[in-house]
Write an enzyme that holds these catalytic residues in place. Structure first.
Site, PDB file in Angstrom:
ATOM      1  N   ASP A   1      66.843 -84.239   4.402  1.00  0.00           N
ATOM      2  CA  ASP A   1      67.683 -85.224   5.077  1.00  0.00           C
ATOM      3  C   ASP A   1      66.897 -86.525   5.138  1.00  0.00           C
ATOM      4  O   ASP A   1      65.848 -86.597   5.789  1.00  0.00           O
ATOM      5  CB  ASP A   1      68.046 -84.759   6.483  1.00  0.00           C
ATOM      6  CG  ASP A   1      68.952 -83.541   6.472  1.00  0.00           C
ATOM      7  OD1 ASP A   1      69.626 -83.313   5.465  1.00  0.00           O
ATOM      8  OD2 ASP A   1      68.975 -82.805   7.475  1.00  0.00           O
TER       9      ASP A   1
ATOM     10  N   ASP B   1      80.979 -79.340   7.080  1.00  0.00           N
ATOM     11  CA  ASP B   1      80.249 -79.339   8.353  1.00  0.00           C
ATOM     12  C   ASP B   1      81.156 -78.816   9.464  1.00  0.00           C
ATOM     13  O   ASP B   1      81.744 -79.596  10.215  1.00  0.00           O
ATOM     14  CB  ASP B   1      79.784 -80.755   8.705  1.00  0.00           C
ATOM     15  CG  ASP B   1      78.794 -81.312   7.712  1.00  0.00           C
ATOM     16  OD1 ASP B   1      77.881 -80.576   7.311  1.00  0.00           O
ATOM     17  OD2 ASP B   1      78.928 -82.485   7.322  1.00  0.00           O
TER      18      ASP B   1
END
Length: 580
Positions: A277, A435
């Site tokens: 990330d 998600d």
């Protein structure tokens, strides 16, 4: 559809074909008029000997091929005209994307004619992926579409009805059919495939076949005749094994001893993926971070962005440690001006110089208009990612909106980012990142979405749950379930699903097996399990209890709590095939 440079929109009727008479194809295939092989020195001794001519028709990621060739000590000359092909001392054709646009470019530029002439004269040639498929008579991809017609056979789609997931993505084993020279160092080790279409062996093309691969059925993995080679897999993405294949092609008379008996590859391996990330910290520097249920800031007075290292250095280390893929998620850039995020593009470019496994990148793949009023299509944004070194792009929020609209209208407009990119590059280049957040309920009839009976009851004893999809980094819930989203994006052109879980993110208590089983059983494309890995047992757990094709982790690798190699050794002990 707004197309890439050198990649025009196409129709099956507009293609200029090298061999219109099938009999001429058959005659060449069975009775080739090859000349004596061109001889090269072991090491390039002149400027001409140190040059590889690269046929890049403008679609997809060929940066990794360039980097691999340069890594092996060669310079690159790009094909600008058909004459450049005819004058090449060695030619590499890394075909990327869909069959029809590639054929149209070759036909309209005259490069298809030149390519056929070059190959018919037995000149040193290496085709990669689509560069193999285009040699055949035709393809069923968005077709039928005529090919170059040099090898008998039709390129068809994998059959997913037998339970095999399509696209065929990952590290698989080769069965060597004959001496091929360039495959001498493979030694029972895995190589990397990513494709939905394949050519099948037949009596008419058997003399060409140098290796096959098993995936539902036996398909052609490589061909060799004289100095002409082509492979369905990606050597530039197959780590050290792939580099050795390229080295054997570039140095055909090398005295390097043949490696034998290495590896135990027998089938498609489960993949272990390292995820990074990436975001800017408060000083503006790009860092690798990791969330706790998507919160990436430290629980301190300063509340600074959690910094776990530099992205390029970490990616290179994970490659050396044995990661099967590296995935970048750009969690801050591209929100307002995707093509202006030069640091992230540079991360990709630098990483691809020394990392020879697949790179996936996500963040901001959508249409947008900049402050000057210029409109950019999602295809242009994706193109910049691909040109910078990405092999696959990951679409998040934009895919949710596209799926909602598709489920509401039942119409595929062809205008969504998902549809546009998969049409030009092939669905194997498009990952949809989901998600979801778990929502517990008492009765499955309380909601219109697919529910599951959970293995562990909810906080108030609830026995059922559904998984609500979110957008904007998990900050906004949407009226669509993960099951419904997964089914919809598969129909719209996704080639793979990255399945996260907000509830498990950063907890280290294991993947959400209930969720992963639900989704991996519902779709026929590969599913990557994400969120929650804490120990090696969590990887074997998700692979034995679900149909996940890969498992992804971030924090445990960044913090060096669990080495990638330890995960793979554990999986091997559990009888799960992995690439070593």
């Amino acid at each position: 559809m707004e197309a890439l440079p050198l990649t025009p929109s196409y129709s099956s009727t507009s293609l200029l074909i090298r061999h219109k008479n099938p009999s001429s194809v058959t005659t060449f295939s069975r009775s080739p008029n090859f000349k004596n092989r061109t001889k090269f020195s072991i090491r390039a001794s002149s400027s001409a000997d140190s040059v590889v001519t690269l046929l890049d028709y403008g679609a997809g990621n060929v940066r990794s091929v360039r980097n691999a060739i340069r890594f092996l000590g060669f310079e690159i000359k790009d094909v600008q005209t058909p004459e450049d092909i005819l004058n090449a001392s060695r030619l590499v054709f890394p075909g990327v994307g869909a069959f029809a646009p590639a054929m149209e470019v070759l036909s309209k530029t005259g490069m298809g004619e030149a390519l056929c002439s070059y190959i018919e004269k037995d000149r040193p040639f290496l085709g990669i992926c689509l560069g193999l498929q285009l040699l055949f008579e035709s393809s069923e991809e968005n077709g039928p579409i005529k090919g170059l017609g040099l090898i008998p056979g039709t390129v068809g789609r994998f059959d997913s009805s037998n339970g095999f997931r399509v696209p065929h993505i990952g590290w698989n084993a080769l069965q060597i059919a004959k001496e091929s020279e360039i495959l001498d160092d493979v030694g029972n080790r895995h190589v990397y495939f990513v494709h939905s279409y394949r050519a099948m062996p037949s009596d008419d093309n058997k003399e060409w076949i140098s290796s096959t691969c098993d995936y539902g059925d036996k398909f052609i993995a490589s061909i060799r005749r004289g100095n002409v080679h082509a492979v369905q897999f990606h050597p530039e993405k197959s780590g050290d094994v792939g580099l050795s294949i390229l080295r054997r092609f570039l140095y055909p008379k090398s005295n390097v001893a043949k490696k034998t008996g290495e590896g135990k590859a027998s089938k498609l391996a489960k993949r272990v993926i390292a995820c990074l990330d990436v975001r800017a910290n408060d000083n503006g520097d790009l860092v690798v971070t990791k969330g706790d249920q998507y919160d990436v800031r430290e629980n301190t007075k300063e509340n600074e962005v959690r910094n776990l290292g530099k992205p390029v250095e970490l990616a290179e280390q994970y490659y050396k440690d044995g990661a099967d893929e590296v995935s970048f998620l750009n969690i801050t850039g591209f929100r307002d001006f995707p093509l202006g995020d030069l640091p992230m593009l540079q991360v990709l470019r630098y990483t691809s110089e020394n990392v020879f496994v697949p790179l996936t990148v996500g963040g901001g793949i959508r249409d947008f208009t900049d402050s000057q009023g210029r409109h950019y299509s999602s295809l242009e944004v994706a193109a910049e990612y691909f040109r910078s070194g990405a092999d696959k792009i990951s679409i998040g929020s934009d895919a949710v909106y596209a799926a909602e609209e598709y489920l509401r209208t039942g119409v595929k407009t062809g205008k969504t980012s998902l549809e546009q990119i998969s049409r030009v590059y092939g669905n194997q280049a498009v990952v949809v990142s989901i998600d979801p957040r778990r929502v517990y309920i008492n009765n499955p009839n309380d909601v219109q979405f697919q529910t599951i009976k959970v293995s562990s009851p909810g906080p108030n004893g609830e026995e059922y749950a559904w998984y609500q999809c979110t957008v904007n980094g998990g900050r906004e819930g949407r009226p669509i379930g993960a099951y419904e989203l997964a089914k919809a994006v598969e129909e719209l052109g996704a080639g793979e699903i990255l399945l996260n879980c907000i509830d498990c993110d950063g907890q280290g208590k294991g993947f959400d097996v209930d969720l992963i089983k639900l989704i991996s059983d519902a779709v026929s494309i590969p599913v990557i399990a994400s969120s929650g890995a804490g120990v090696p047992d969590h990887f074997s757990d998700v692979f034995t209890k679900t149909n996940a094709s890969a498992a992804l982790a971030a924090g445990i690798f960044h913090r060096k709590e669990v080495p990638i190699q330890s995960v793979k050794e554990h999986l091997l002990k559990e009888g799960i095939e992995v690439r070593i």
